[in-house]
Write a protein that holds these residues in place. Structure first.
Motif, mmCIF file in Angstrom:
data_model
loop_
_atom_site.group_PDB
_atom_site.id
_atom_site.type_symbol
_atom_site.label_atom_id
_atom_site.label_comp_id
_atom_site.label_asym_id
_atom_site.label_seq_id
_atom_site.Cartn_x
_atom_site.Cartn_y
_atom_site.Cartn_z
ATOM 1 N N PHE A 31 0.835 -1.199 0.000
ATOM 2 C CA PHE A 31 0.000 0.000 0.000
ATOM 3 C C PHE A 31 0.869 1.249 0.000
ATOM 4 O O PHE A 31 0.589 2.192 -0.743
ATOM 5 C CB PHE A 31 -0.937 0.001 1.218
ATOM 6 C CG PHE A 31 -1.820 1.213 1.258
ATOM 7 C CD1 PHE A 31 -2.974 1.274 0.493
ATOM 8 C CD2 PHE A 31 -1.478 2.321 2.015
ATOM 9 C CE1 PHE A 31 -3.784 2.397 0.507
ATOM 10 C CE2 PHE A 31 -2.274 3.452 2.038
ATOM 11 C CZ PHE A 31 -3.435 3.483 1.284
ATOM 12 N N ASP A 32 1.928 1.264 0.833
ATOM 13 C CA ASP A 32 2.838 2.417 0.873
ATOM 14 C C ASP A 32 3.450 2.682 -0.490
ATOM 15 O O ASP A 32 3.543 3.842 -0.916
ATOM 16 C CB ASP A 32 3.952 2.193 1.903
ATOM 17 C CG ASP A 32 3.470 2.373 3.328
ATOM 18 O OD1 ASP A 32 2.368 2.931 3.513
ATOM 19 O OD2 ASP A 32 4.195 1.954 4.247
ATOM 20 N N GLN A 33 3.861 1.639 -1.176
ATOM 21 C CA GLN A 33 4.447 1.819 -2.506
ATOM 22 C C GLN A 33 3.426 2.410 -3.464
ATOM 23 O O GLN A 33 3.731 3.345 -4.215
ATOM 24 C CB GLN A 33 4.957 0.476 -3.043
ATOM 25 C CG GLN A 33 6.169 -0.042 -2.338
ATOM 26 C CD GLN A 33 6.520 -1.459 -2.772
ATOM 27 O OE1 GLN A 33 5.794 -2.095 -3.533
ATOM 28 N NE2 GLN A 33 7.655 -1.944 -2.272
ATOM 29 N N LEU A 34 2.220 1.871 -3.444
ATOM 30 C CA LEU A 34 1.163 2.384 -4.312
ATOM 31 C C LEU A 34 0.881 3.854 -3.990
ATOM 32 O O LEU A 34 0.797 4.693 -4.887
ATOM 33 C CB LEU A 34 -0.118 1.557 -4.126
ATOM 34 C CG LEU A 34 -1.314 2.001 -4.961
ATOM 35 C CD1 LEU A 34 -1.176 1.458 -6.369
ATOM 36 C CD2 LEU A 34 -2.611 1.545 -4.326
ATOM 37 N N TYR A 35 0.780 4.146 -2.709
ATOM 38 C CA TYR A 35 0.474 5.508 -2.264
ATOM 39 C C TYR A 35 1.547 6.491 -2.726
ATOM 40 O O TYR A 35 1.250 7.514 -3.333
ATOM 41 C CB TYR A 35 0.342 5.532 -0.741
ATOM 42 C CG TYR A 35 -0.053 6.877 -0.197
ATOM 43 C CD1 TYR A 35 -1.385 7.227 -0.072
ATOM 44 C CD2 TYR A 35 0.910 7.807 0.192
ATOM 45 C CE1 TYR A 35 -1.758 8.459 0.436
ATOM 46 C CE2 TYR A 35 0.550 9.043 0.696
ATOM 47 C CZ TYR A 35 -0.789 9.364 0.814
ATOM 48 O OH TYR A 35 -1.149 10.581 1.299
ATOM 49 N N HIS A 36 2.792 6.171 -2.448
ATOM 50 C CA HIS A 36 3.891 7.078 -2.794
ATOM 51 C C HIS A 36 4.086 7.184 -4.296
ATOM 52 O O HIS A 36 4.496 8.241 -4.800
ATOM 53 C CB HIS A 36 5.190 6.649 -2.102
ATOM 54 C CG HIS A 36 5.160 6.902 -0.625
ATOM 55 N ND1 HIS A 36 5.230 8.158 -0.084
ATOM 56 C CD2 HIS A 36 5.033 6.059 0.435
ATOM 57 C CE1 HIS A 36 5.151 8.090 1.229
ATOM 58 N NE2 HIS A 36 5.030 6.813 1.582
ATOM 59 N N ALA A 37 3.781 6.143 -5.026
ATOM 60 C CA ALA A 37 3.960 6.169 -6.474
ATOM 61 C C ALA A 37 2.863 6.958 -7.180
ATOM 62 O O ALA A 37 3.096 7.520 -8.253
ATOM 63 C CB ALA A 37 4.007 4.740 -7.021
ATOM 64 N N HIS A 38 1.653 7.023 -6.587
ATOM 65 C CA HIS A 38 0.523 7.576 -7.348
ATOM 66 C C HIS A 38 -0.185 8.760 -6.686
ATOM 67 O O HIS A 38 -1.055 9.360 -7.316
ATOM 68 C CB HIS A 38 -0.495 6.465 -7.626
ATOM 69 C CG HIS A 38 0.071 5.375 -8.467
ATOM 70 N ND1 HIS A 38 0.238 5.502 -9.822
ATOM 71 C CD2 HIS A 38 0.545 4.151 -8.133
ATOM 72 C CE1 HIS A 38 0.771 4.401 -10.291
ATOM 73 N NE2 HIS A 38 0.983 3.556 -9.294
#
Length: 188
Positions: A31-38
């Motif tokens: 989720f953190d990766q998705l959040y920071h990426a988008h």
């Protein structure tokens, strides 16, 4: 002394970091990766739609919060970002609908501006005020409420002849008072 600053467009608000929400674990990392990426790209899209950066950040933030609450399901989608984007756009559309409904309601609640009474109406009101109450009631009921002499007699519990007398005297007094008012207005 603590100095606060506005978050930049490319950084998420501080309360959404993993440390801020006590996250961790494999699902939290995804989720953190998705959040920071988008977060930034979705915020840019919503800013273009809404015209307000802070509102767009709030909408995207809310969409990510909803995704996080359903992360076990959302993470299995082919494109979780598409789900977050759709939720953010739906939130924006819902906000516009609520605002439009509220504005429509407020427009209906506003009083319409009606110009004040003209000089003739003021003169008539003043002349009516000088009539005896029974004459005034008879004139108003007959000429403004369109009641017949018999209806007025029934309402006032008097004979029809009495109503006719009140109407005759009321009209005569009004004619005298309005003529006097008209003469005063023409002299000025």
């Amino acid at each position: 002394m603590t100095v606060t600053r506005e978050p930049r467009l490319d950084e998420p608000p501080p309360e959404t970091t993993a440390a801020g929400r006590g996250g961790g674990g494999r699902d939290g990392a995804d989720f953190d990766q998705l959040y920071h990426a988008h977060f930034r790209s979705l915020t840019v899209q919503l800013t273009a739609y809404c015209g307000d950066l802070s509102q767009a950040q709030d909408l995207v933030q809310e969409a990510f919060c909803r995704a996080f609450a359903r992360w076990s399901k959302v993470s299995r989608y082919d494109d979780p970002v598409a789900w977050v984007r759709r939720v953010a756009w739906n939130l924006a559309s819902s906000r516009w609908r609520r605002l439009r409904t509220a504005q429509s309601f407020l427009r209906r609640q506003r009083e319409e501006h009606v110009p004040g009474p003209g000089p003739d109406r003021v003169a008539l009101d003043a002349a009516l005020a000088q009539l005896p109450p029974n004459h005034r009631r008879a004139v108003v009921l007959h000429y403004l409420a369109d009641l017949s002499v018999s209806q007025i007699a029934t309402q006032e519990d008097v004979a029809e002849g009495t109503v006719k007398s009140w109407l005759h005297r009321g009209r005569a007094a009004l004619a005298t008072q309005l003529a006097a008012t008209s003469e005063v207005n023409h002299r000025d």
